[in-house]
Design a protein around this motif. Sequence first.
Motif, PDB file in Angstrom:
ATOM      1  N   ILE A 130      79.032 -16.605  31.308  1.00  0.00           N
ATOM      2  CA  ILE A 130      80.386 -17.114  31.116  1.00  0.00           C
ATOM      3  C   ILE A 130      80.510 -18.197  30.049  1.00  0.00           C
ATOM      4  CG2 ILE A 130      81.013 -16.599  33.512  1.00  0.00           C
ATOM      5  CD1 ILE A 130      80.974 -19.736  33.940  1.00  0.00           C
ATOM      6  N   PHE A 131      79.382 -18.753  29.568  1.00  0.00           N
ATOM      7  CA  PHE A 131      79.498 -19.864  28.622  1.00  0.00           C
ATOM      8  C   PHE A 131      78.164 -20.038  27.902  1.00  0.00           C
ATOM      9  CE2 PHE A 131      80.506 -24.003  26.913  1.00  0.00           C
ATOM     10  CZ  PHE A 131      81.898 -24.097  26.960  1.00  0.00           C
ATOM     11  N   ARG A 132      78.245 -20.518  26.659  1.00  0.00           N
ATOM     12  CA  ARG A 132      77.044 -20.881  25.901  1.00  0.00           C
ATOM     13  C   ARG A 132      77.282 -22.231  25.236  1.00  0.00           C
ATOM     14  NH1 ARG A 132      74.474 -17.520  20.722  1.00  0.00           N
ATOM     15  NH2 ARG A 132      72.833 -19.050  20.220  1.00  0.00           N
ATOM     16  N   ALA A 133      76.263 -23.076  25.220  1.00  0.00           N
ATOM     17  CA  ALA A 133      76.406 -24.389  24.594  1.00  0.00           C
ATOM     18  C   ALA A 133      75.080 -24.851  24.011  1.00  0.00           C
ATOM     19  CB  ALA A 133      76.904 -25.418  25.605  1.00  0.00           C
ATOM     20  N   ILE A 134      75.128 -25.430  22.819  1.00  0.00           N
ATOM     21  CA  ILE A 134      73.961 -26.020  22.186  1.00  0.00           C
ATOM     22  C   ILE A 134      74.107 -27.534  22.231  1.00  0.00           C
ATOM     23  CG2 ILE A 134      72.682 -26.281  20.021  1.00  0.00           C
ATOM     24  CD1 ILE A 134      73.438 -23.429  19.319  1.00  0.00           C
ATOM     25  N   THR A 135      73.074 -28.203  22.713  1.00  0.00           N
ATOM     26  CA  THR A 135      73.080 -29.666  22.807  1.00  0.00           C
ATOM     27  C   THR A 135      73.271 -30.273  21.419  1.00  0.00           C
ATOM     28  OG1 THR A 135      71.435 -29.447  24.568  1.00  0.00           O
ATOM     29  CG2 THR A 135      71.848 -31.664  23.711  1.00  0.00           C
ATOM     30  N   PRO A 136      74.185 -31.239  21.275  1.00  0.00           N
ATOM     31  CA  PRO A 136      74.399 -31.864  19.955  1.00  0.00           C
ATOM     32  C   PRO A 136      73.179 -32.645  19.478  1.00  0.00           C
ATOM     33  CG  PRO A 136      76.252 -32.279  21.436  1.00  0.00           C
ATOM     34  CD  PRO A 136      75.153 -31.708  22.274  1.00  0.00           C
ATOM     35  N   VAL A 209      83.366 -14.972  25.559  1.00  0.00           N
ATOM     36  CA  VAL A 209      82.611 -16.055  26.179  1.00  0.00           C
ATOM     37  C   VAL A 209      82.697 -17.277  25.267  1.00  0.00           C
ATOM     38  CG1 VAL A 209      80.313 -16.852  26.851  1.00  0.00           C
ATOM     39  CG2 VAL A 209      81.039 -14.521  27.400  1.00  0.00           C
ATOM     40  N   PRO A 210      83.191 -18.422  25.758  1.00  0.00           N
ATOM     41  CA  PRO A 210      83.248 -19.623  24.927  1.00  0.00           C
ATOM     42  C   PRO A 210      81.847 -20.086  24.525  1.00  0.00           C
ATOM     43  CG  PRO A 210      84.615 -19.854  26.898  1.00  0.00           C
ATOM     44  CD  PRO A 210      83.767 -18.642  27.095  1.00  0.00           C
ATOM     45  N   PHE A 211      81.726 -20.571  23.291  1.00  0.00           N
ATOM     46  CA  PHE A 211      80.447 -21.013  22.752  1.00  0.00           C
ATOM     47  C   PHE A 211      80.652 -22.355  22.065  1.00  0.00           C
ATOM     48  CE2 PHE A 211      77.074 -19.896  19.260  1.00  0.00           C
ATOM     49  CZ  PHE A 211      76.275 -20.945  19.684  1.00  0.00           C
ATOM     50  N   PHE A 212      80.102 -23.430  22.673  1.00  0.00           N
ATOM     51  CA  PHE A 212      80.151 -24.773  22.092  1.00  0.00           C
ATOM     52  C   PHE A 212      78.926 -24.903  21.191  1.00  0.00           C
ATOM     53  CE2 PHE A 212      79.491 -29.457  22.408  1.00  0.00           C
ATOM     54  CZ  PHE A 212      80.712 -29.867  21.905  1.00  0.00           C
ATOM     55  N   ASP A 213      79.132 -24.676  19.900  1.00  0.00           N
ATOM     56  CA  ASP A 213      78.043 -24.559  18.937  1.00  0.00           C
ATOM     57  C   ASP A 213      77.811 -25.887  18.220  1.00  0.00           C
ATOM     58  OD1 ASP A 213      76.204 -23.867  17.029  1.00  0.00           O
ATOM     59  OD2 ASP A 213      77.395 -22.269  16.122  1.00  0.00           O
ATOM     60  N   SER A 214      76.714 -26.552  18.565  1.00  0.00           N
ATOM     61  CA  SER A 214      76.344 -27.810  17.925  1.00  0.00           C
ATOM     62  C   SER A 214      75.059 -27.660  17.116  1.00  0.00           C
ATOM     63  CB  SER A 214      76.166 -28.914  18.977  1.00  0.00           C
ATOM     64  OG  SER A 214      77.370 -29.163  19.660  1.00  0.00           O
ATOM     65  N   SER A 215      74.826 -26.451  16.613  1.00  0.00           N
ATOM     66  CA  SER A 215      73.613 -26.214  15.833  1.00  0.00           C
ATOM     67  C   SER A 215      73.686 -26.864  14.459  1.00  0.00           C
ATOM     68  CB  SER A 215      73.378 -24.707  15.671  1.00  0.00           C
ATOM     69  OG  SER A 215      74.504 -24.083  15.078  1.00  0.00           O
ATOM     70  N   GLY A 216      74.899 -27.141  13.970  1.00  0.00           N
ATOM     71  CA  GLY A 216      75.083 -27.775  12.674  1.00  0.00           C
ATOM     72  C   GLY A 216      75.496 -29.230  12.808  1.00  0.00           C
ATOM     73  N   PRO A 217      75.937 -29.829  11.719  1.00  0.00           N
ATOM     74  CA  PRO A 217      76.314 -31.256  11.749  1.00  0.00           C
ATOM     75  C   PRO A 217      77.563 -31.538  12.571  1.00  0.00           C
ATOM     76  CG  PRO A 217      76.816 -30.273   9.612  1.00  0.00           C
ATOM     77  CD  PRO A 217      76.020 -29.259  10.361  1.00  0.00           C
ATOM     78  N   ALA A 218      78.402 -30.524  12.784  1.00  0.00           N
ATOM     79  CA  ALA A 218      79.627 -30.703  13.571  1.00  0.00           C
ATOM     80  C   ALA A 218      79.656 -29.676  14.699  1.00  0.00           C
ATOM     81  CB  ALA A 218      80.859 -30.530  12.687  1.00  0.00           C
ATOM     82  N   SER A 219      80.202 -30.085  15.847  1.00  0.00           N
ATOM     83  CA  SER A 219      80.317 -29.176  16.983  1.00  0.00           C
ATOM     84  C   SER A 219      81.563 -28.311  16.823  1.00  0.00           C
ATOM     85  CB  SER A 219      80.402 -29.973  18.290  1.00  0.00           C
ATOM     86  OG  SER A 219      79.211 -30.708  18.504  1.00  0.00           O
ATOM     87  N   ILE A 220      81.390 -27.010  17.017  1.00  0.00           N
ATOM     88  CA  ILE A 220      82.484 -26.063  16.820  1.00  0.00           C
ATOM     89  C   ILE A 220      82.577 -25.150  18.033  1.00  0.00           C
ATOM     90  CG2 ILE A 220      83.351 -24.180  15.370  1.00  0.00           C
ATOM     91  CD1 ILE A 220      81.621 -25.326  13.105  1.00  0.00           C
ATOM     92  N   PHE A 221      83.786 -24.925  18.508  1.00  0.00           N
ATOM     93  CA  PHE A 221      83.997 -23.944  19.570  1.00  0.00           C
ATOM     94  C   PHE A 221      84.134 -22.556  18.927  1.00  0.00           C
ATOM     95  CE2 PHE A 221      84.993 -27.208  22.762  1.00  0.00           C
ATOM     96  CZ  PHE A 221      84.383 -26.634  23.852  1.00  0.00           C
ATOM     97  N   ARG A 222      83.269 -21.657  19.354  1.00  0.00           N
ATOM     98  CA  ARG A 222      83.298 -20.294  18.864  1.00  0.00           C
ATOM     99  C   ARG A 222      83.599 -19.352  20.029  1.00  0.00           C
ATOM    100  NH1 ARG A 222      81.303 -20.506  13.740  1.00  0.00           N
ATOM    101  NH2 ARG A 222      79.779 -22.136  13.232  1.00  0.00           N
ATOM    102  N   GLN A 223      83.694 -18.076  19.717  1.00  0.00           N
ATOM    103  CA  GLN A 223      83.957 -17.059  20.722  1.00  0.00           C
ATOM    104  C   GLN A 223      82.932 -15.928  20.594  1.00  0.00           C
ATOM    105  OE1 GLN A 223      88.021 -15.799  20.132  1.00  0.00           O
ATOM    106  NE2 GLN A 223      88.885 -17.749  20.754  1.00  0.00           N
ATOM    107  N   ILE A 224      82.334 -15.547  21.719  1.00  0.00           N
ATOM    108  CA  ILE A 224      81.425 -14.398  21.743  1.00  0.00           C
ATOM    109  C   ILE A 224      82.215 -13.235  22.336  1.00  0.00           C
ATOM    110  CG2 ILE A 224      79.278 -13.471  22.668  1.00  0.00           C
ATOM    111  CD1 ILE A 224      78.298 -16.379  22.947  1.00  0.00           C
ATOM    112  N   PRO A 225      82.529 -12.206  21.524  1.00  0.00           N
ATOM    113  CA  PRO A 225      83.390 -11.118  22.015  1.00  0.00           C
ATOM    114  C   PRO A 225      82.681 -10.231  23.028  1.00  0.00           C
ATOM    115  CG  PRO A 225      82.574 -10.648  19.809  1.00  0.00           C
ATOM    116  CD  PRO A 225      82.127 -12.035  20.134  1.00  0.00           C
TER     117      PRO A 225
END
Length: 225
Positions: A130-136, A209-225
């Motif tokens: 249901i969710f994915r997140a990368i630690t900032p 599926v919501p994806f809180f992507d902090s793999s780069g310099p800024a955190s971005i909310f993405r979508q996994i279809p």
Amino acid sequence: MTAAPAGMPIRPAATVLAIRPHADGPRVLMGQRGAGAAFMPDKFVFPGGAVDADDALVPLSPGLDALCHTRLSDTNVPPAALAAAAIREMWEETGLMLGRPGTWPGAVPTDWAGFAARGMVPSADGLRFIFRAITPPGRSRRFDARFFMVDAAGIAGDPDNFEGACDELRCLQWVPLAEARALNLPFITEVVLAEAARIMRTGEAQRFVPFFDSSGPASIFRQIP
């Protein structure tokens, strides 16, 4: 909080939101990390942790459904390994098993010896990604975590028996979902709880599926279809 060293690797991880029906509303299994924990001290969290190499060798009976498998297939970590890690971490941290009676088809990895000794094989039946997140950046540890939701009816045995739990989480309890966000929580746990509550309230299938992507310099909310 101790800052993470530059170039710290982001480890794949898996987490379980076990949801239990109750007359007063659904409840979710949570525990509190110790005050001296290197990562998220004192915070209430769901059972979970990093994927081990042996998790890719674990037989799942049955495995993930097709949609979850597809949504988890965007990295070099096998979807089945992520599901196995979620089941193993829940077992280690709470003593509760998502599994079925059965015999392992081959050698049992060391971390799974206690699970197999109970005559059980892990089951991904009912696990829902249901969710994915990368630690900032800047945290003491960094994870690429996948959050799975599962009905507590899939737990083998007594869902109130935490005798087999390790000491990583204390105060293990089934928290009313409506009250969980009042606890001392990491930010991302609050966000995942809100998504779980929305799923429970609407009963709708997730369009993504919501994806809180902090793999780069800024955190971005993405979508996994």
